[in-house]
Structures are given as structure tokens and as C-alpha cells.
Design an enzyme around this catalytic site. Structure first.
Site, PDB file in Angstrom:
ATOM      1  N   HIS A 176      36.817  21.662  63.067  1.00  0.00           N
ATOM      2  CA  HIS A 176      38.178  21.968  62.618  1.00  0.00           C
ATOM      3  C   HIS A 176      39.151  20.843  63.017  1.00  0.00           C
ATOM      4  O   HIS A 176      40.044  20.493  62.266  1.00  0.00           O
ATOM      5  CB  HIS A 176      38.663  23.298  63.196  1.00  0.00           C
ATOM      6  CG  HIS A 176      37.863  24.475  62.719  1.00  0.00           C
ATOM      7  ND1 HIS A 176      37.457  24.612  61.421  1.00  0.00           N
ATOM      8  CD2 HIS A 176      37.386  25.568  63.369  1.00  0.00           C
ATOM      9  CE1 HIS A 176      36.764  25.735  61.285  1.00  0.00           C
ATOM     10  NE2 HIS A 176      36.706  26.326  62.457  1.00  0.00           N
ATOM     11  N   ILE A 194      36.141  30.934  44.595  1.00  0.00           N
ATOM     12  CA  ILE A 194      37.584  30.739  44.730  1.00  0.00           C
ATOM     13  C   ILE A 194      38.105  31.416  46.017  1.00  0.00           C
ATOM     14  O   ILE A 194      39.174  31.094  46.524  1.00  0.00           O
ATOM     15  CB  ILE A 194      38.298  31.217  43.434  1.00  0.00           C
ATOM     16  CG1 ILE A 194      39.660  30.587  43.267  1.00  0.00           C
ATOM     17  CG2 ILE A 194      38.359  32.690  43.309  1.00  0.00           C
ATOM     18  CD1 ILE A 194      39.630  29.293  42.524  1.00  0.00           C
ATOM     19  N   LEU A 232      56.487  14.396  48.423  1.00  0.00           N
ATOM     20  CA  LEU A 232      55.282  15.212  48.263  1.00  0.00           C
ATOM     21  C   LEU A 232      55.572  16.599  48.823  1.00  0.00           C
ATOM     22  O   LEU A 232      56.098  16.726  49.926  1.00  0.00           O
ATOM     23  CB  LEU A 232      54.110  14.576  49.029  1.00  0.00           C
ATOM     24  CG  LEU A 232      52.821  15.412  49.077  1.00  0.00           C
ATOM     25  CD1 LEU A 232      52.181  15.481  47.692  1.00  0.00           C
ATOM     26  CD2 LEU A 232      51.827  14.829  50.071  1.00  0.00           C
ATOM     27  N   ASP A 265      36.618  23.322  52.924  1.00  0.00           N
ATOM     28  CA  ASP A 265      35.471  24.062  53.477  1.00  0.00           C
ATOM     29  C   ASP A 265      34.421  23.110  54.057  1.00  0.00           C
ATOM     30  O   ASP A 265      34.291  21.981  53.591  1.00  0.00           O
ATOM     31  CB  ASP A 265      34.855  24.905  52.340  1.00  0.00           C
ATOM     32  CG  ASP A 265      33.951  25.999  52.859  1.00  0.00           C
ATOM     33  OD1 ASP A 265      33.927  26.241  54.088  1.00  0.00           O
ATOM     34  OD2 ASP A 265      33.247  26.612  52.045  1.00  0.00           O
TER      35      ASP A 265
HETATM   36  C1  FPP Z   1      36.513  26.066  56.542  1.00  0.00           C
HETATM   37  O1  FPP Z   1      35.459  25.567  57.293  1.00  0.00           O
HETATM   38  C2  FPP Z   1      37.768  25.650  57.112  1.00  0.00           C
HETATM   39  C3  FPP Z   1      38.674  26.469  57.717  1.00  0.00           C
HETATM   40  C4  FPP Z   1      38.488  27.920  57.859  1.00  0.00           C
HETATM   41  C5  FPP Z   1      39.900  25.931  58.293  1.00  0.00           C
HETATM   42  C6  FPP Z   1      40.496  24.811  57.549  1.00  0.00           C
HETATM   43  C7  FPP Z   1      41.471  24.094  58.378  1.00  0.00           C
HETATM   44  C8  FPP Z   1      41.567  22.762  58.457  1.00  0.00           C
HETATM   45  C9  FPP Z   1      40.716  21.865  57.710  1.00  0.00           C
HETATM   46  C10 FPP Z   1      42.545  22.088  59.323  1.00  0.00           C
HETATM   47  C11 FPP Z   1      43.932  22.021  58.844  1.00  0.00           C
HETATM   48  C12 FPP Z   1      44.580  23.330  58.945  1.00  0.00           C
HETATM   49  C13 FPP Z   1      45.875  23.557  59.191  1.00  0.00           C
HETATM   50  C14 FPP Z   1      46.327  24.943  59.326  1.00  0.00           C
HETATM   51  C15 FPP Z   1      46.888  22.502  59.346  1.00  0.00           C
HETATM   52  P1  FPP Z   1      34.357  26.583  57.808  1.00  0.00           P
HETATM   53  O2  FPP Z   1      34.631  26.855  59.246  1.00  0.00           O
HETATM   54  O3  FPP Z   1      34.326  27.780  56.928  1.00  0.00           O
HETATM   55  O4  FPP Z   1      33.060  25.709  57.654  1.00  0.00           O
HETATM   56  P2  FPP Z   1      31.591  26.227  57.349  1.00  0.00           P
HETATM   57  O5  FPP Z   1      31.657  26.892  56.001  1.00  0.00           O
HETATM   58  O6  FPP Z   1      30.781  24.968  57.331  1.00  0.00           O
HETATM   59  O7  FPP Z   1      31.227  27.156  58.443  1.00  0.00           O
END
Ligand code: FPP
Length: 239
Positions: A31, A189, A125, A14
Site C-alpha cells: 500500500h 468494476i 487537475l 488494485d
Molecule cells: C488494492 O490492493 C488497493 C487498495 C485497497 C488500496 C489502494 C490505495 C492506494 C493505492 C494508495 C493511495 C490511497 C489513498 C487513500 C491516497 P489490494 O490490497 O486489494 O491488493 P491485492 O488484490 O493484490 O490483495
């Protein structure tokens, strides 16, 4: 190699959006950096002797984000799994994708199939990506499969143990997580591995996901080792 690393580490990645905002960049930039953090973490986890790493890539609730962010999140699978597949195969990583398959495009389903097939004989892994995943949705699908099995005489009706039910979940081939880490300071969670988290230790870190890697992982594992796991028992009697 002997290792005292937890066998199964799961991560709610996150904070990508906030990381990008701090830099006045679009959320999708965060992202993309999140993918780099994932690569670092996969390498670090493998080196530390973690056998199972499960990450939350896209939740069943993420569809409510703006369409261009949804399509950018879909692209992450391409950006990581498709582009790095040769490297993952070579490094002994077995890739699994868990979550709801219906609703995903043919293109994404193809990426999932290729990644799972090409890495199926690896076992250094086990990397599981929760994609279009929600814990409640997974439990409902498991209950539906069980009901189907009862209806067709493939499963006995009546008493069922937790282990038998776990055999219907997407994670049936994985041990339960020992440690669940959530980055970015949120302490929830969020529908991740609801069933499997029953006895997991939870570690929350302020680090935003794009800054995650070897050191934050090491520190979360140190925190894990300071916990006393009792699985509902009483632990050592008081002196
Ligand atoms: C949360 O950040 C993150 C996500 C919704 C996407 C997580 C994906 C990755 C880290 C990349 C790898 C993924 C794959 C499928 C290989 P947020 O956008 O909720 O952040 P914020 O809470 O700061 O807005």
C-alpha cells in the site's frame, strides 16, 4: 494546452497486496508503494492534459480487512494528502474526496476538510479520491437526499431526468469518466462509480498498482483511442 487525452480518467488501483507478497513483504508495504504510484500517476496525468483523475482509495467493503490493514489504509490518506498538500496546492491540483463521511474518524475528516479547502481554487487537475466509497452506497444516499428535498418542497415530485439525479451524487461537480482503468488483471468494476460508468471505456491491465505510472497510463490511453465510442447510438452506417 490542447490535448487529446480523455478528459476524465478513473482508476481502480488494485494489486498492492500481490505486489508485496511477490517480495515477501507485508501487504501494508504494498500500500505504501501504492502511494508512490499514485504520485507518479497524478503527475503523468497532469502532464498529459487529463483534467479529471479519480482513484479508488478505500471502499465501503474494505472494513472487512484485518484491523491493522484497515488502519494502514486510513494512514494512506495522511501519507499522501496531508504530507503532500503544499505540493498539490502549488501544482494546481484540486482535491476532492467522495464517499460516505459517517464512520470516518475526526482526524480523517479534518484531513479531508483541509485538503478540499486549501485546493478549492485550483483547476489544472481535479484529483478525486474515493474514500469509504461504494457506488451503491452513493446512489442510496443520493436517493435519500432527493426524498428529503421532495418532502420539504425543495424538489418537485415525479418525473426526473438522469442529469437531475446525477446532481444528488457525490460526483455532481465532475463529468462522467471517459476511461476507467483497473490494474492487476481483475476484470470487475467492484462497486466503483456505478452510475457514472454508464458509457465509460474500460481498460484492464495486468500491471500491479505499485508498478503503475507514466508508461502504463500512456498505454491505457492509447487503448482508449482505439475504441469507437457510440453512447448507445449506431455509429457510422455500414459501408
Ligand atoms: C488494492 O490492493 C488497493 C487498495 C485497497 C488500496 C489502494 C490505495 C492506494 C493505492 C494508495 C493511495 C490511497 C489513498 C487513500 C491516497 P489490494 O490490497 O486489494 O491488493 P491485492 O488484490 O493484490 O490483495
Amino acid at each position: 494546452m490542447t490535448s487529446n487525452a480523455p478528459r476524465h480518467v478513473a482508476i481502480i488501483m488494485d494489486g498492492n497486496g500481490r505486489w508485496a507478497k511477490q517480495r515477501n513483504r507485508p501487504r501494508t508495504f504494498g500500500h505504501r508503494e501504492g502511494v508512490e504510484a499514485l504520485k507518479r500517476t497524478v503527475e503523468a496525468a497532469g502532464d498529459m492534459g487529463v483534467r479529471y483523475l479519480t482513484v479508488f482509495g478505500f471502499s465501503t467493503e474494505n472494513w472487512t480487512r484485518p484491523p491493522d490493514e484497515v488502519s494502514a489504509l486510513m494512514d494512506l490518506l495522511r501519507l499522501y494528502v496531508e504530507r503532500d498538500l503544499d505540493k498539490l496546492v502549488k501544482e494546481g491540483v484540486r482535491v476532492r474526496i467522495i464517499g460516505e463521511r459517517s464512520g470516518l474518524s475526526e482526524d480523517i475528516l479534518g484531513i479531508i476538510r483541509r485538503a478540499e479547502t486549501r485546493t478549492k481554487d485550483n483547476d489544472k487537475l481535479n484529483l478525486t479520491i474515493a474514500f469509504n466509497y461504494g457506488g451503491q452506497n452513493e446512489i442510496i444516499r443520493a436517493a435519500q437526499k432527493y426524498a428529503e428535498d421532495v418532502k420539504h418542497g425543495r424538489a418537485p415530485e415525479g418525473a426526473m431526468t438522469p442529469d437531475q439525479f446525477a446532481g444528488y451524487l457525490d460526483t455532481r461537480d465532475l463529468p462522467d469518466p471517459d476511461l476507467i482503468i483497473r490494474t492487476s488483471g481483475e476484470k470487475r468494476i467492484s462497486n466503483f462509480l456505478l452510475w457514472q460508468a454508464a458509457y465509460a471505456e474500460l481498460v484492464f491491465t495486468e500491471t500491479l498498482w505499485p508498478d503503475f505510472g507514466l508508461e502504463p497510463l500512456r498505454s491505457a490511453i492509447e487503448d482508449f483511442h482505439r475504441r469507437e465510442r457510440r453512447y448507445g447510438g449506431a455509429g457510422d452506417p455500414a459501408p
